[in-house]
Design a protein around this motif. Structure first.
Motif, PDB file in Angstrom:
ATOM      1  N   SER A  32      10.009  -5.721  -1.306  1.00  0.00           N
ATOM      2  CA  SER A  32       8.731  -6.290  -1.756  1.00  0.00           C
ATOM      3  C   SER A  32       7.643  -5.974  -0.730  1.00  0.00           C
ATOM      4  CB  SER A  32       8.851  -7.810  -1.918  1.00  0.00           C
ATOM      5  OG  SER A  32       8.967  -8.430  -0.650  1.00  0.00           O
ATOM      6  N   LYS A  49      -0.701  -3.491  -0.318  1.00  0.00           N
ATOM      7  CA  LYS A  49      -0.480  -3.282  -1.755  1.00  0.00           C
ATOM      8  C   LYS A  49      -1.395  -2.191  -2.294  1.00  0.00           C
ATOM      9  CE  LYS A  49       1.334  -7.847  -2.860  1.00  0.00           C
ATOM     10  NZ  LYS A  49       1.122  -9.131  -3.571  1.00  0.00           N
ATOM     11  N   SER A  63       7.075   1.462  -8.069  1.00  0.00           N
ATOM     12  CA  SER A  63       7.148   0.002  -8.087  1.00  0.00           C
ATOM     13  C   SER A  63       8.190  -0.418  -9.121  1.00  0.00           C
ATOM     14  CB  SER A  63       5.778  -0.606  -8.400  1.00  0.00           C
ATOM     15  OG  SER A  63       5.356  -0.221  -9.689  1.00  0.00           O
ATOM     16  N   ASP A  66      11.056  -5.864  -8.554  1.00  0.00           N
ATOM     17  CA  ASP A  66      11.420  -6.528  -7.305  1.00  0.00           C
ATOM     18  C   ASP A  66      10.706  -5.984  -6.073  1.00  0.00           C
ATOM     19  OD1 ASP A  66      13.281  -8.197  -8.631  1.00  0.00           O
ATOM     20  OD2 ASP A  66      14.738  -6.553  -8.613  1.00  0.00           O
ATOM     21  N   GLY A  67       9.964  -4.896  -6.227  1.00  0.00           N
ATOM     22  CA  GLY A  67       9.281  -4.323  -5.072  1.00  0.00           C
ATOM     23  C   GLY A  67       9.067  -2.829  -5.210  1.00  0.00           C
TER      24      GLY A  67
END
Length: 164
Positions: A32, A49, A63, A66-67
């Motif tokens: 993440s 991000k 992506s 979950d991350g």
């Protein structure tokens, strides 16, 4: 034209991720953004991000729910343990972006002044490592293209690290 104009921004995103060790951090696993920030010592998760979105647009990360995970291309080229790792090339290009001559090219061209700037030891090492990386990745293709039957030795006069 857009591709040309945005080239440096894409390069800088790759350089930044490389310098933080982002690709190694997520190699072989889904991480993440919050966990990644903590592991890499990044305090601004919002900006991380945004960087990850740019890297996703460059097909370097994907992506998931979950991350984030590296793409196969990133695993091949951006993980130090890979035989096709290009980290030295990235370091070399990073030096070029911060080199004063590159930043002052307009002034040099406009005023006909040549700046003689000596590279630092680190910049010189990055250059040699970057050129060795280029040679390592291209040497077999070059050798295949040459007619070398009966040749017992070669002399590399390219002025680089002598990788061929």
């Amino acid at each position: 034209m857009e591709e040309i104009l945005s080239g440096e921004m894409r390069s800088r995103a790759l350089i930044l991720a490389h310098k933080f060790g982002l690709f190694r951090c997520i190699s072989g696993r889904v991480v993440s953004a919050e966990s990644m920030a903590q592991e890499l010592g990044i305090l601004n998760v919002v900006m991380l991000k945004k960087l990850l979105r740019v890297l996703e647009g460059l097909d370097l990360v994907q992506s998931t729910n979950d991350g984030y995970v590296n793409t196969p291309a990133a695993e091949r080229a951006l993980i130090p343990e890979s035989p096709t790792y290009i980290g030295a090339m990235i370091d070399f290009f990073a030096d070029q972006y911060v080199h004063k001559t590159t930043l002052r090219l307009y002034e040099i061209l406009k005023n006909n002044r040549v700046l003689v700037e000596r590279p630092t030891q680190v910049e010189w090492e990055n250059y040699l490592s970057g050129m060795a990386c280029v040679a390592r990745l291209s040497a077999s293709k070059i050798a295949e293209a040459l007619a070398l039957e009966g040749v017992n030795s070669l002399l590399d006069l390219g002025g680089g690290p002598g990788s061929y």
